[in-house]
Motif scaffolding. Structure first.
Motif, PDB file in Angstrom:
ATOM      1  N   GLN A  15       2.323 -14.606   8.040  1.00  0.00           N
ATOM      2  CA  GLN A  15       1.474 -13.742   8.853  1.00  0.00           C
ATOM      3  C   GLN A  15       1.244 -14.489  10.157  1.00  0.00           C
ATOM      4  O   GLN A  15       0.802 -15.641  10.138  1.00  0.00           O
ATOM      5  CB  GLN A  15       0.139 -13.468   8.151  1.00  0.00           C
ATOM      6  N   SER A  58       1.248  -5.548  11.303  1.00  0.00           N
ATOM      7  CA  SER A  58       0.222  -5.464  10.259  1.00  0.00           C
ATOM      8  C   SER A  58      -1.086  -5.056  10.918  1.00  0.00           C
ATOM      9  O   SER A  58      -1.183  -4.992  12.141  1.00  0.00           O
ATOM     10  CB  SER A  58       0.052  -6.821   9.566  1.00  0.00           C
ATOM     11  N   ALA A  72       3.797  -9.410  10.278  1.00  0.00           N
ATOM     12  CA  ALA A  72       4.384  -9.952   9.051  1.00  0.00           C
ATOM     13  C   ALA A  72       5.800 -10.362   9.444  1.00  0.00           C
ATOM     14  O   ALA A  72       6.597  -9.543   9.896  1.00  0.00           O
ATOM     15  CB  ALA A  72       4.404  -8.898   7.957  1.00  0.00           C
TER      16      ALA A  72
END
Length: 101
Positions: A15, A58, A72
């Motif tokens: 992330q 995301s 992501a």
């Protein structure tokens, strides 16, 4: 995927708080003249090793009134050995690292 020690696996998922444009800029800084593709799929080559990168937006990270974009990121190393994966990840991390206080 469980991997012993600090050995990076063939597929790394992260992330990242960056826009796709910011990530692409860092990627191109890490591997000048060796990045193909975009804006969501890239391929970087370093010393004969290939890294395939896929980005997906995301939900943003919200802290008070601050909203940070989140990606992501999937990094694939189809044929790279341990040393090659480690070297490519180190270059990418150095180029995309942000300072903090």
């Amino acid at each position: 995927m469980a991997v012993a020690g600090n050995t990076p696996p063939r597929v790394v998922e992260r992330q990242v708080t960056a826009s796709p444009e910011e990530f692409a800029h860092g990627l191109r800084c890490a591997f000048p003249e060796a990045v193909e593709g975009g804006p969501e799929r890239f391929r970087a080559t370093y010393r004969g090793t290939v890294m395939e990168i896929e980005l997906a937006r995301s939900a943003p990270l919200v802290i008070g009134r601050l909203a940070l974009p989140v990606l992501a990121v999937t990094l694939r190393f189809p044929t790279a050995g341990i040393e090659e994966r480690t070297a490519m990840l180190a270059r990418l991390d150095l180029a995309t690292h942000r300072g903090g206080g």
